[in-house]
Design a protein around this motif. Structure first.
Motif, PDB file in Angstrom:
ATOM      1  N   GLY A  57      76.965  58.169   0.420  1.00 18.61           N
ATOM      2  CA  GLY A  57      77.215  59.405  -0.313  1.00 18.61           C
ATOM      3  C   GLY A  57      78.591  59.992  -0.032  1.00 18.61           C
ATOM      4  N   GLN A  58      78.887  61.101  -0.735  1.00 15.77           N
ATOM      5  CA  GLN A  58      80.166  61.784  -0.585  1.00 15.77           C
ATOM      6  C   GLN A  58      79.977  63.260  -0.917  1.00 15.77           C
ATOM      7  N   PHE A  59      80.628  64.115  -0.126  1.00 12.62           N
ATOM      8  CA  PHE A  59      80.704  65.540  -0.423  1.00 12.62           C
ATOM      9  C   PHE A  59      82.108  65.858  -0.907  1.00 12.62           C
ATOM     10  N   LEU A  60      82.211  66.679  -1.943  1.00 20.03           N
ATOM     11  CA  LEU A  60      83.490  67.211  -2.415  1.00 20.03           C
ATOM     12  C   LEU A  60      83.408  68.723  -2.347  1.00 20.03           C
ATOM     13  N   TYR A  61      84.421  69.352  -1.747  1.00 23.50           N
ATOM     14  CA  TYR A  61      84.508  70.809  -1.704  1.00 23.50           C
ATOM     15  C   TYR A  61      85.821  71.199  -2.367  1.00 23.50           C
ATOM     16  N   VAL A  62      85.740  71.914  -3.481  1.00 21.41           N
ATOM     17  CA  VAL A  62      86.930  72.274  -4.258  1.00 21.41           C
ATOM     18  C   VAL A  62      87.623  73.471  -3.599  1.00 21.41           C
ATOM     19  N   VAL A  63      88.939  73.307  -3.318  1.00 22.25           N
ATOM     20  CA  VAL A  63      89.686  74.377  -2.653  1.00 22.25           C
ATOM     21  C   VAL A  63      90.624  75.131  -3.594  1.00 22.25           C
ATOM     22  N   GLY A  65      92.249  75.225  -8.019  1.00 24.70           N
ATOM     23  CA  GLY A  65      92.421  74.650  -9.350  1.00 24.70           C
ATOM     24  C   GLY A  65      91.107  74.444 -10.071  1.00 24.70           C
ATOM     25  N   GLU A  66      91.170  73.616 -11.129  1.00 24.09           N
ATOM     26  CA  GLU A  66      89.983  73.290 -11.913  1.00 24.09           C
ATOM     27  C   GLU A  66      89.904  71.790 -12.098  1.00 24.09           C
ATOM     28  N   GLY A  67      88.709  71.254 -11.897  1.00 23.46           N
ATOM     29  CA  GLY A  67      88.519  69.819 -12.018  1.00 23.46           C
ATOM     30  C   GLY A  67      87.223  69.489 -12.709  1.00 23.46           C
ATOM     31  N   ARG A  68      86.902  68.196 -12.670  1.00 25.06           N
ATOM     32  CA  ARG A  68      85.672  67.684 -13.279  1.00 25.06           C
ATOM     33  C   ARG A  68      85.206  66.482 -12.470  1.00 25.06           C
ATOM     34  N   THR A  69      83.917  66.228 -12.523  1.00 28.32           N
ATOM     35  CA  THR A  69      83.353  65.006 -11.973  1.00 28.32           C
ATOM     36  C   THR A  69      82.337  64.480 -12.964  1.00 28.32           C
ATOM     37  N   GLY A  70      82.201  63.167 -13.032  1.00 25.90           N
ATOM     38  CA  GLY A  70      81.279  62.580 -13.996  1.00 25.90           C
ATOM     39  C   GLY A  70      80.516  61.416 -13.404  1.00 25.90           C
ATOM     40  N   THR A  71      79.362  61.126 -14.020  1.00 26.23           N
ATOM     41  CA  THR A  71      78.504  60.032 -13.581  1.00 26.23           C
ATOM     42  C   THR A  71      78.350  59.022 -14.711  1.00 26.23           C
ATOM     43  N   ARG A  72      77.824  57.854 -14.399  1.00 28.79           N
ATOM     44  CA  ARG A  72      77.672  56.771 -15.378  1.00 28.79           C
ATOM     45  C   ARG A  72      76.761  57.163 -16.535  1.00 28.79           C
ATOM     46  N   ASP A  73      75.869  58.126 -16.327  1.00 24.40           N
ATOM     47  CA  ASP A  73      74.976  58.540 -17.421  1.00 24.40           C
ATOM     48  C   ASP A  73      75.662  59.474 -18.415  1.00 24.40           C
ATOM     49  N   GLY A  74      76.948  59.757 -18.201  1.00 27.50           N
ATOM     50  CA  GLY A  74      77.719  60.569 -19.138  1.00 27.50           C
ATOM     51  C   GLY A  74      77.807  62.042 -18.788  1.00 27.50           C
ATOM     52  N   GLU A  75      77.111  62.472 -17.742  1.00 32.72           N
ATOM     53  CA  GLU A  75      77.188  63.879 -17.339  1.00 32.72           C
ATOM     54  C   GLU A  75      78.580  64.176 -16.777  1.00 32.72           C
ATOM     55  N   LEU A  79      84.425  71.752 -12.193  1.00 37.24           N
ATOM     56  CA  LEU A  79      84.599  72.104 -10.786  1.00 37.24           C
ATOM     57  C   LEU A  79      85.599  73.240 -10.640  1.00 37.24           C
ATOM     58  N   ARG A  80      85.244  74.196  -9.795  1.00 33.44           N
ATOM     59  CA  ARG A  80      86.112  75.345  -9.512  1.00 33.44           C
ATOM     60  C   ARG A  80      86.126  75.612  -8.009  1.00 33.44           C
ATOM     61  N   PRO A  81      87.101  76.369  -7.506  1.00 30.51           N
ATOM     62  CA  PRO A  81      87.158  76.658  -6.069  1.00 30.51           C
ATOM     63  C   PRO A  81      85.825  77.208  -5.551  1.00 30.51           C
ATOM     64  N   GLY A  82      85.411  76.668  -4.411  1.00 27.90           N
ATOM     65  CA  GLY A  82      84.155  77.069  -3.803  1.00 27.90           C
ATOM     66  C   GLY A  82      82.987  76.185  -4.176  1.00 27.90           C
ATOM     67  N   ASP A  83      83.130  75.337  -5.197  1.00 29.24           N
ATOM     68  CA  ASP A  83      82.055  74.429  -5.583  1.00 29.24           C
ATOM     69  C   ASP A  83      81.927  73.303  -4.558  1.00 29.24           C
ATOM     70  N   LEU A  84      80.692  72.949  -4.254  1.00 31.83           N
ATOM     71  CA  LEU A  84      80.388  71.822  -3.384  1.00 31.83           C
ATOM     72  C   LEU A  84      79.560  70.833  -4.189  1.00 31.83           C
ATOM     73  N   VAL A  85      80.010  69.583  -4.251  1.00 29.19           N
ATOM     74  CA  VAL A  85      79.345  68.543  -5.022  1.00 29.19           C
ATOM     75  C   VAL A  85      78.904  67.451  -4.057  1.00 29.19           C
ATOM     76  N   TYR A  86      77.722  66.913  -4.288  1.00 28.07           N
ATOM     77  CA  TYR A  86      77.243  65.783  -3.500  1.00 28.07           C
ATOM     78  C   TYR A  86      76.966  64.613  -4.431  1.00 28.07           C
ATOM     79  N   ALA A  87      77.609  63.485  -4.166  1.00 27.39           N
ATOM     80  CA  ALA A  87      77.309  62.230  -4.866  1.00 27.39           C
ATOM     81  C   ALA A  87      76.381  61.438  -3.959  1.00 27.39           C
ATOM     82  N   ALA A  88      75.214  61.101  -4.462  1.00 23.25           N
ATOM     83  CA  ALA A  88      74.208  60.377  -3.682  1.00 23.25           C
ATOM     84  C   ALA A  88      74.700  58.981  -3.300  1.00 23.25           C
ATOM     85  N   PRO A  89      74.115  58.371  -2.277  1.00 20.02           N
ATOM     86  CA  PRO A  89      74.521  57.018  -1.902  1.00 20.02           C
ATOM     87  C   PRO A  89      74.483  56.063  -3.093  1.00 20.02           C
ATOM     88  N   ASP A  90      75.564  55.311  -3.254  1.00 21.76           N
ATOM     89  CA  ASP A  90      75.737  54.287  -4.288  1.00 21.76           C
ATOM     90  C   ASP A  90      75.783  54.833  -5.719  1.00 21.76           C
TER      91      ASP A  90
END
Length: 122
Positions: A57-63, A65-75, A79-90
């Protein structure tokens, strides 16, 4: 226990092997068990990673600016400052800046990153 002096680390260009656009990284810390890293990654507007995954897995913490993250299912998640994202293993995913705004995030990853092809049309 380890302490890292992150203020002394230098940002280096990420290159285009696994990223599109202009991206820089600053290594904040590396650990041995489990092996991992803490990176401060800065993406200029329109830049992003290629598809990739992390076995633990991976954690992302936005410090800033503005960003985006996407998954293979199209979601695609904004992302904005203060957001915490977790990508599950694999879970295959990408992350980066919006087309018009830069973003910087802290990336906490464990074990090696598995890289795939460039993201098309996201």
């Amino acid at each position: 226990m380890k302490r890292a002096s992150i203020g002394l680390a230098e940002a280096t260009p990420a290159g285009n092997e696994h990223f599109s656009g202009s991206v820089s990284m600053k290594m904040l810390a590396e650990v041995d068990a489990p092996r991992g890293s803490a990176l401060l990654v800065a993406f200029e507007a329109g830049s992003r990673t290629h598809w990739h995954s992390h076995p633990n897995g991976q954690f992302l913490y936005v410090v800033e600016g503005e960003g985006r993250t996407g998954t293979r299912d199209g979601e695609v998640i904004p992302l904005r400052p203060g957001d915490l994202v977790y990508a599950a293993p694999d879970e295959q995913h990408w992350h980066g800046a919006t087309p018009d705004e830069a973003v910087a995030h802290l990336a906490l990853s464990f074990e090696d990153t598995e890289w795939f092809e460039e993201v098309e049309g996201a």
